[in-house]
Design an enzyme around this catalytic site. Structure first.
Site, PDB file in Angstrom:
ATOM      1  N   GLU A   1      85.674  26.227  78.011  1.00 47.74           N
ATOM      2  CA  GLU A   1      85.258  27.102  76.900  1.00 47.74           C
ATOM      3  C   GLU A   1      86.174  26.931  75.688  1.00 47.74           C
ATOM      4  OE1 GLU A   1      84.868  31.246  78.035  1.00 47.74           O
ATOM      5  OE2 GLU A   1      84.822  31.867  75.928  1.00 47.74           O
TER       6      GLU A   1
ATOM      7  N   GLU B   1      83.571  31.589  84.705  1.00 47.80           N
ATOM      8  CA  GLU B   1      84.170  30.875  83.559  1.00 47.80           C
ATOM      9  C   GLU B   1      85.629  30.565  83.891  1.00 47.80           C
ATOM     10  OE1 GLU B   1      81.776  32.806  79.936  1.00 47.80           O
ATOM     11  OE2 GLU B   1      83.262  34.179  80.706  1.00 47.80           O
TER      12      GLU B   1
ATOM     13  N   CYS C   1      81.940  34.925  71.496  1.00 47.34           N
ATOM     14  CA  CYS C   1      83.401  34.949  71.410  1.00 47.34           C
ATOM     15  C   CYS C   1      83.970  33.696  70.752  1.00 47.34           C
ATOM     16  CB  CYS C   1      83.993  35.105  72.807  1.00 47.34           C
ATOM     17  SG  CYS C   1      83.300  33.954  74.008  1.00 47.34           S
TER      18      CYS C   1
HETATM   19  O1  FUB Z   1      84.824  38.637  77.905  1.00 49.73           O
HETATM   20  C1  FUB Z   1      85.108  38.356  76.551  1.00 49.73           C
HETATM   21  C2  FUB Z   1      84.876  36.896  76.271  1.00 49.73           C
HETATM   22  O2  FUB Z   1      83.512  36.593  76.506  1.00 49.73           O
HETATM   23  C3  FUB Z   1      85.622  35.965  77.177  1.00 49.73           C
HETATM   24  O3  FUB Z   1      86.893  35.637  76.734  1.00 49.73           O
HETATM   25  C4  FUB Z   1      84.729  34.795  77.217  1.00 49.73           C
HETATM   26  O4  FUB Z   1      84.990  33.931  78.281  1.00 49.73           O
HETATM   27  C5  FUB Z   1      83.373  35.424  77.287  1.00 49.73           C
HETATM   28  O5  FUB Z   1      83.071  35.782  78.588  1.00 49.73           O
HETATM   29 ZN    ZN Z   2      84.577  31.980  73.915  1.00 48.35          ZN
END
Ligand code: FUB
Ligand code: ZN
Length: 639
Positions: free
Chosen positions: A347, A331, A427
């Site tokens: 994201e 990510e 999240c």
């Molecule tokens: O790891 C916590 C959250 O979940 C991250 O900020 C997002 O990218 C997702 O992986």
């Molecule tokens: Zn998120």
């Protein structure tokens, strides 16, 4: 040096038809919907287990308090489910707790906008559960409390305790600011004290694998005045990336140079970091914390590192929509100018984090480029993250979607052509709720002598300088009127949007500096600005290989896109005419274009000039895409 502070969301009333509608949607739909999601009451959605975990943690603590022995469960994994794990163990991701605390934070901001006794009572109930899940020593984390408290703080790299703490602290501060109720804040301070003890000056040299604790500790410091919290934030920042790597120390390894901690931005000390790397959300949360600590400690070297990182992101690694993170692998950020449209990660949380970072930069360096990034992210990537009815969400925000590719090509299976009701890693939805309900916090910043208008929307607010009413038609005609009733003379700094080629002001400004026009306001004044949001054709730096020969269409703060619903299938066959004759038609922009005809059956054939059919193209604001069912979408078009 004088730093600016935000005019708090608490004292800003947003009356704008556009933003008020979004803020109201969070209150009316999103907050109740998300409460149901946290309680696993949404049919057909991924279960959250969030409240179930907190309640289980309370039961377990209660049993332990009464001397009952409770079972322990494994703690090695990141994710636990009823299918794979014991029915009495924790379920979900190790950071599942943060979904509730982000919800509480959103509730706090929403209560600042609209007091609501019923919602407050609901949140009080949730806070009661949360506080009851706090151990004697102050520790709060349902994962370790349920599965094995002896393992607490044993895996800062992966297990998000400090991340959950950070969201908890931000939730507590928001709720306290909204209601004056300090139950949660006091619990969090006890937890923060434990963290300071463990990781303070004489403790272990730890810091979180997923940053946020840094900026949350600064918020706790700003709220309580306890400089132990600021110091803990500074220590976490100073230690990051130094040798021996804490993440090696905690697992008794000596990976030396072998493992690099680029993913966690812990590969080198933060002041030496020049390029935004690794997991995009983690990165911008870290940089936000760095900017906070730099501001409070007058650390120029640290602030300069933030500047370099901000410029690297926004000049080389940010999508036109304000999305960041070009790959699903980790990510993460990739390399400069690598901005694939269809493989994008972008994201929602990362764009939100970029707004946090930009606002903190703006507090130190009064440069409109930071506000421009806030506007870009808010009006495009972030708003696109939520459906018009507030009941479904995007995690990933691509700039080009072909639904078949999302299904058939595993490289693109992170891209969803329609928003989802919920996610097992959820999240983004509560993060969207918290930033939109806190929108007021980003609009205005002030020093003792100056008031900066960063974002333009109809609103009313009061500071020690003046009562101000803003009547804004910023998105449509570009006109923004200010009615200022002064309490004392001050300087008004109006951001000149970077997209505005023709702007006018009804009174003369004294000077323009870093994209703000500065006006002396000695007494009551009315001032009208017009920023003329013209339709623009935007080109990418040619280093962005994806977009050579292509352009995007924008108007004012909004980036537009093409959808199959309005333009038919195979958007890649479309081309924008050099005589586009743009027209605004309701929410759409229409333009002259062409559709390449597919007249050959062969895969390859000798070159002949393309045959094209003239068409009228229809562009829709990017944030509105995917509200009419599954279809193709593209921001860029051949030109
Ligand atoms: O790891 C916590 C959250 O979940 C991250 O900020 C997002 O990218 C997702 O992986
Ligand atoms: Zn998120």
């Amino acid at each position: 040096m004088e730093y600016s502070r935000p005019v708090s969301n608490n004292s800003v009333k947003i009356t704008d038809s556009f933003w008020k509608e979004k803020i109201d949607l969070i209150k009316k739909e999103v907050i109740p919907y998300q409460w149901n999601a946290l309680n696993d009451r949404i049919d057909g959605a991924e279960p959250s287990y969030c409240m179930r975990n907190y309640r289980l943690a309370c039961e377990i603590l209660n049993k332990r308090k009464h001397g009952e022995k409770t079972p322990v469960f494994p703690t090695e994994k990141w994710h636990y489910s009823p299918k794979e794990d014991n029915e009495n163990s924790f379920f979900g991701w190790v950071f599942q707790d943060s979904d509730l605390t982000k919800w509480i934070e959103a509730v706090g901001y929403s209560l600042q906008n609209h007091p609501d006794k019923e919602l407050e009572a609901l949140a009080d109930g949730a806070i009661e559960v949360l506080c009851s899940s706090q151990a004697e020593n102050g520790y709060i984390n349902s994962f370790y409390t349920i599965n094995n408290p002896d393992k607490a703080f044993s895996n800062l790299r992966d297990h998000h305790e400090l991340y959950c703490f950070g969201h908890l602290a931000e939730g507590a501060v928001s709720y306290y600011n909204a209601t004056g109720k300090d139950k949660l804040l006091k619990s969090v301070c006890r937890f923060a004290d434990l963290i300071c003890e463990k990781f303070g000056e004489n403790g272990m040299a730890g810091y979180g694998g997923h940053e946020i604790a840094e900026m949350a500790l600064v918020k706790l410091y700003e709220t309580t005045g306890n400089d132990r919290y600021l110091n803990a934030a500074r220590l976490m920042i100073d230690r990051r990336g130094t040798r021996p790597y804490y993440f090696d120390v905690e697992r008794n390894e000596n990976s030396g140079d072998k493992i690099n901690y680029v993913y966690n931005q812990a590969h080198i000390p933060v002041r030496e970091q020049k390029e935004a790397v690794g997991h995009a959300v983690r990165a911008v949360y870290l940089y936000s914390g760095m900017a906070d600590v730099a501001r409070h400690t007058n650390d120029t070297k640290l602030f300069n590192a933030c500047k370099t990182l901000f410029d690297n992101i926004t000049n080389k690694k940010m999508y036109i929509t304000g999305g960041i993170g070009s790959t699903k692998d980790g990510e993460a950020f990739t390399f400069d100018y690598d901005l694939p449209n269809d493989l994008a990660y972008a994201e929602s949380c990362a764009s939100i984090g970029l707004v946090f970072f930009a606002r903190r930069m703006l507090q130190v360096d009064f440069d409109s480029k930071y506000a421009a990034v806030m506007e870009r992210c808010l009006c495009n990537n972030i708003l696109a993250g939520m459906s018009e009815d507030g009941k479904s969400f995007f995690y990933v925000n691509p700039l080009e979607v072909n639904p078949i590719a999302c299904r058939e090509d595993s490289r693109k299976n992170h891209v969803k052509p329609v928003r989802q009701k919920w996610f097992d890693c959820a999240c983004c939805p509560p993060n969207i709720a918290r930033i939109i309900s806190d929108y007021g916090e980003y609009c205005f910043t002030e020093t003792n002598s100056s008031l900066f208008i960063n974002l333009y929307q109809s609103s009313e607010f009061t500071t020690d300088k003046a009562d101000i009413e803003i009547i804004s038609d910023y998105f449509k005609s570009g006109e923004v009127k200010f009615k200022i009733k002064t309490k004392r003379p001050f300087t008004l700094a109006l951001r000149i949007p970077e997209w505005s080629n023709k702007y006018t002001f009804s009174i003369n400004y004294s000077f323009v500096k870093k994209g703000y026009a500065y006006f002396d306001i000695p007494c009551n004044r009315e001032l009208t600005a017009n920023f003329c949001p013209e339709i623009r054709i935007i080109k990418c730096n040619p280093n962005v290989r994806e977009n050579i020969g292509k352009v995007a269409v924008a108007r004012g703060a909004f980036i537009y896109c093409l959808e199959e619903k309005d333009n038919g299938k195979n958007l890649h066959l479309l081309r924008l005419s050099h005589k586009p004759e743009f027209k605004i038609e309701g929410k759409f922009i229409t333009a002259n274009g062409y559709r390449e005809q597919n007249i050959e059956n062969a895969l390859y054939y000798e070159y002949t000039p393309s045959e094209e059919e003239p068409v009228r193209l229809k562009f829709i604001p990017y944030f509105k895409w995917a509200n009419r069912g599954e279809n193709e979408m593209s921001v860029y078009i051949r030109y």
